[in-house]
Each structure stands twice: as C-alpha cells, then as structure tokens.
Design an enzyme around this catalytic site. Structure first.
Site, PDB file in Angstrom:
ATOM      1  N   LYS A 159     -14.130   0.283  -3.647  1.00 48.16           N
ATOM      2  CA  LYS A 159     -15.181   0.664  -2.686  1.00 48.16           C
ATOM      3  C   LYS A 159     -16.337   1.334  -3.422  1.00 48.16           C
ATOM      4  O   LYS A 159     -17.503   1.039  -3.162  1.00 48.16           O
ATOM      5  CB  LYS A 159     -14.626   1.630  -1.634  1.00 48.16           C
ATOM      6  CG  LYS A 159     -13.721   0.969  -0.619  1.00 48.16           C
ATOM      7  CD  LYS A 159     -13.360   1.958   0.472  1.00 48.16           C
ATOM      8  CE  LYS A 159     -12.264   1.430   1.359  1.00 48.16           C
ATOM      9  NZ  LYS A 159     -11.682   2.441   2.228  1.00 48.16           N
ATOM     10  N   HIS A 170       8.237 -26.693  -1.107  1.00 46.80           N
ATOM     11  CA  HIS A 170       7.594 -27.801  -1.814  1.00 46.80           C
ATOM     12  C   HIS A 170       6.407 -27.329  -2.642  1.00 46.80           C
ATOM     13  O   HIS A 170       5.600 -28.129  -3.094  1.00 46.80           O
ATOM     14  CB  HIS A 170       7.192 -28.881  -0.807  1.00 46.80           C
ATOM     15  CG  HIS A 170       8.377 -29.452  -0.093  1.00 46.80           C
ATOM     16  ND1 HIS A 170       8.971 -30.643  -0.431  1.00 46.80           N
ATOM     17  CD2 HIS A 170       9.135 -28.938   0.914  1.00 46.80           C
ATOM     18  CE1 HIS A 170      10.026 -30.853   0.345  1.00 46.80           C
ATOM     19  NE2 HIS A 170      10.146 -29.821   1.182  1.00 46.80           N
ATOM     20  N   GLU A 229       0.827  -1.210   0.000  1.00 48.38           N
ATOM     21  CA  GLU A 229       0.000   0.000   0.000  1.00 48.38           C
ATOM     22  C   GLU A 229       0.861   1.261   0.000  1.00 48.38           C
ATOM     23  O   GLU A 229       0.443   2.313  -0.474  1.00 48.38           O
ATOM     24  CB  GLU A 229      -0.916  -0.012   1.228  1.00 48.38           C
ATOM     25  CG  GLU A 229      -2.390   0.131   0.862  1.00 48.38           C
ATOM     26  CD  GLU A 229      -3.320  -0.052   2.049  1.00 48.38           C
ATOM     27  OE1 GLU A 229      -4.145  -0.971   1.957  1.00 48.38           O
ATOM     28  OE2 GLU A 229      -3.249   0.691   3.040  1.00 48.38           O
TER      29      GLU A 229
HETATM   30  O1  PA5 Z   1      -3.656   1.216   5.880  1.00 47.23           O
HETATM   31  C1  PA5 Z   1      -4.753   1.695   5.667  1.00 47.23           C
HETATM   32  O2  PA5 Z   1      -4.977   2.922   5.741  1.00 47.23           O
HETATM   33  C2  PA5 Z   1      -5.932   0.807   5.339  1.00 47.23           C
HETATM   34  O3  PA5 Z   1      -5.559  -0.516   5.178  1.00 47.23           O
HETATM   35  C3  PA5 Z   1      -6.957   0.891   6.467  1.00 47.23           C
HETATM   36  O4  PA5 Z   1      -6.357   0.479   7.657  1.00 47.23           O
HETATM   37  C4  PA5 Z   1      -8.167   0.005   6.158  1.00 47.23           C
HETATM   38  O5  PA5 Z   1      -8.725   0.366   4.929  1.00 47.23           O
HETATM   39  C5  PA5 Z   1      -9.202   0.134   7.258  1.00 47.23           C
HETATM   40  O6  PA5 Z   1      -9.567   1.481   7.405  1.00 47.23           O
HETATM   41  P1  PA5 Z   1     -10.316   2.008   8.689  1.00 47.23           P
HETATM   42  O7  PA5 Z   1      -9.424   1.816   9.849  1.00 47.23           O
HETATM   43  O8  PA5 Z   1     -10.590   3.433   8.386  1.00 47.23           O
HETATM   44  O9  PA5 Z   1     -11.573   1.192   8.819  1.00 47.23           O
END
Ligand code: PA5
Length: 442
Positions: free
Chosen positions: A420, A306, A285
C-alpha cells in the site's frame, strides 16, 4: 454437522503423534478462549453467532424490503479482502451454477472494488446502464484505496442517474462506528449505515453485516446461516479431542512440523471455488508471518486433476490436502443407457453423477496418499445456508486455534501495508514524496 477424517494421515503419523498434537491444539484453544494472548483484542468473532439476535437481522431485512419496493434488480457490493470474500463465497456456493437466482426475484448481486482493472469497472458500468441499481459499500477502515476508487465512480453514477436524494436511499455503507473517510462520507450523505465492530478483523467478518447483508440481498436464508453458525459455535466450544476445530488445527500443524508446508484445500464442486478463496485469505493472512506459516492453495476437482494432478501426485513432497466433501446432493442425474455403447460407458448405466464424483474423490485420495500426500477429510452434510454458516464458523475457530499452535498472532496483518505504501508513493499521494523518490531510483 462437520466430521473430520484423519485416516488419510495414518500413513504419516501414529496415534501417539496425533494425540500429542491434539494436546497442543487444546492448549491453543485455551489460549484463544483465555483472551490474553497477542491479538486477543480481535476476538469479537469468537462468540459472535450466539449474540446475533433477530432484531439485528431485521435491520438488514429492512434494507432488502425497501429495495424490493424500488424494484432494484442489481446490487453492486463494493469491498476487498475480508470485506468481499465471505459474501462472494456464500453467494457463489448457494447460487444456481448458471444464474445467480434462476427462479428468484432477488436482485443480481455483483462485486466491485476488489480489483483495479479498468475493463472490469467499465464493463460494470455497461451492466449498470441496463439495470435498476443500488450499492452496498463495505470498508472497515474506510480508507482502502481499491473500494474507495470504485465507490467514487459508482456513487457518481447513481447520483447522476437517480438524483442526489434518491441516491442516498440506494446506497448503504458498512464501516467503522466512528473512524475513516467512509464513515465521514456516509454520515454527510445520510446513508443507512451498519457498523463493523472494532474487535472483528476483516477476514473474520462474514457473519457480520459485511457478509450477511449482501447474502440476504442475493436472496439467501441468513436466518439458517446464523443458526448453522450458532450450532457450530457450540460444537466447537469445548477443550476436547472431540472438538472438530481442535482436530483440524492439530492435524495441519502436525503435518506442517513434518515439512508439509503447503496445504491444498480440495473440493469437488465448482460452487465451492470462492469458499476456497475465502479460506485462503483467512489462513494466509492469519498464519503467514514471522517467517512461518502453511501456504494455503486450492484446487477444484475433478477439473484440476487434469492440470494440478501431476504435480500433486509426483512433485515436491511438501504438500498435504484437506478435502471438503458434501454428503448429500439433492439433485438426481444418472448416466443413461445407450444401445450402441460406442463410447463404452454402459458399465456406468444408472450410476448417479454424484457417485462418479465420489469415486473420483476416493480414488484420488488413495492415489495421493500413495504418492506421499497426507489427506485430511472435512465432510459437511449438505451445501445449504445452514451448513455453510457452520463451515464458516468452523474454519474461523480452527484458524484462531491453529495460529496460536503455530506461535503467531492470528489476528493481525502487518505485511499487507507494504504494497500500500509503495502504491501510494507511485500514485503521488501527498506525504509519500520521499518513498516515491526511492522507488523511482529503483
Ligand atoms: O482481513 C483483513 O483485515 C483485510 O483483508 C481487509 O478486509 C481488507 O484489507 C479490506 O479492508 P477494509 O475493510 O478496511 O477496506
């Protein structure tokens, strides 16, 4: 605490190249510390460990002791992505392989909200039916659909089982200090609430209540974890070639520039599977954007030798591996002698299993180097809360530096929004009618 071994890169780069990329990583470190580059409003994690006081941890310990008094034996932690993976990684790494807490009175901690599988939630209800339940709901934005759906179901279950007033003392929220539906709901219901600071993104939040509260509730030593992170903050605090975060960021960017576009995080202990999942989110990310980024993958050996071993040895040569090794294992189990020796294994008699594992690791590292796969070694002293706290911080720091070396903003995630919007449209959320029409036509 952490040692980086670059000897497995020597067949692929000379001293001069390593020094050149170390220089670039030092610049990346300075960019990060300078706090002026894109994403610098999300640097709250950077000097977080040294700001964690005993009073902050006391707030989490208070919840643990209140729930202990109620004999809670199942805590459901609801969250996804950065609001899930850090706690899951730590609890998996520190737990006994065959029971979360073999000899401990701490409650079982399970997770929800990180999947929309109906089976998963329904079977969780089966477990809740048999247990004395509490829940921690975690969402920084307070608006993420997966945990919101799970929380609606679990909240209603707890309210029905224990009554609304008692339910409010069995639910804790971790969320933004002011914004989001979860904050509104937590205030209205009177839940104990812990805040995720604005300047800490989800994937950098394991050392906030997002990670520390569930880890504590599962019975693990968060004081030691924070100490480990604090020591690592110091070890990773200088703009020098000795800084392990700079060393790791330099090597991986150097290999990427040579066309090694996929990094496989390798471990030799199944307890580390979710550390790899956490690491994949952190790096994927943070770096996968603007058409760039090392693709993060993982294997658990020797199991995956394996299954993935053939590809890694002889498939497309776009890979490098980062191998996590743990120097000390406290258990002691050796291969026994056998009078008949029908399995021909007597040459191993008296050897510890860990020695066999270590030989497998060394053999694999050398075979993969010979097969054209560079190796970065990361070794930690022991798999415990202290070293895990250090490892979390080390990877965060290296990730921030590495993203700046790569030339991306390591702290945003604009691409996560695309699915989303489509999902909201397909589920009929008000405001998404036009997109729903377009998707239907597709
Ligand atoms: O790293 C990030 O920002 C995302 O992976 C969020 O943690 C994830 O989308 C969950 O978001 P939230 O904590 O707002 O529910």
């Amino acid at each position: 605490m952490i040692t980086i071994d670059n000897s497995g890169c020597r067949a692929f780069a000379d001293e001069k190249q390593i020094a050149e990329w170390t220089g670039k990583a030092i610049e990346g470190f300075n960019t990060l510390e300078g706090g002026k580059a894109p994403g610098s409003d999300f640097l709250g994690w950077n000097h977080l460990p040294s700001s964690i006081t005993p009073e902050i941890l006391d707030g989490y310990k208070d919840v643990a002791s209140r729930w202990k008094n109620k004999n809670i034996n199942l805590v459901v932690v609801i969250g996804i992505g950065g609001s899930y993976l850090g706690a899951k990684a730590a609890i998996s790494a520190l737990s006994h392989n065959f029971a979360v807490n073999l000899d401990s009175s701490a409650p079982q901690v399970v997770f929800a909200g990180m999947t929309l599988s109906e089976d998963y939630l329904a079977e969780l209800m089966d477990l809740m039916e048999r247990r004395n339940v509490a829940a921690v709901v975690i969402s920084k934005s307070g608006t993420t659909t997966e945990p919101a759906i799970a929380f609606r179901i679990i909240k209603q279950y707890i309210e029905t089982k224990y009554g609304a007033e008692e339910a409010a003392s069995r639910i804790v929220a971790v969320t933004d200090k002011a914004r989001g539906a979860l904050k509104t709901l937590a205030t209205a219901e009177g839940y104990t609430t812990f805040v995720i600071e604005d300047n800490i993104g989800g994937r950098y939040s394991v050392l906030t209540p997002v990670g520390l509260l569930p880890i504590l509730l599962a019975g693990f030593d968060i004081d030691a974890m924070v100490r480990g992170a604090q020591d690592m903050e110091k070890a990773c605090g200088t703009a020098s070639a000795e800084n392990p975060a700079i060393q790791y960021a330099a090597l991986r960017n150097m290999l990427y520039a040579q066309g090694k576009k996929n990094e496989i995080l390798v471990n030799y202990n199944p307890k580390l599977v979710y550390v790899s999942e956490w690491w994949k989110q952190l790096y994927g990310e943070s770096e996968g954007k603007d058409g760039k980024g090392i693709f993060p993958a993982s294997v658990t050996n020797t199991t995956d030798l394996h299954s993935m071993g053939q590809y890694i040895q002889e498939g497309e040569r776009t890979l490098f591996e980062t191998v996590i090794s743990v120097a000390r294992c406290d258990r002691n189990l050796s291969v026994p002698a056998d009078k008949e020796n029908l399995d021909g294994l007597n040459f191993l008699t008296g050897k510890r299993i860990e020695e066999c594992n270590d030989s497998a690791m060394k053999a694999t590292v050398m075979a993969h180097i010979d097969g054209g796969v560079p190796q970065i070694g990361i070794s930690i002293e022991k798999l415990d809360a202290y070293n895990l706290g250090g490892l979390f911080y080390f990877f965060e720091k290296a990730c921030g530096i590495s993203g700046y070396v790569l030339g991306v903003n390591p702290f945003n995630q604009p691409g996560v929004e695309a699915y989303k919007k489509n999902m909201f449209a397909l589920l009929g959320k008000p405001g998404y009618e036009e997109l729903a029409e377009q998707l239907k036509n597709r």
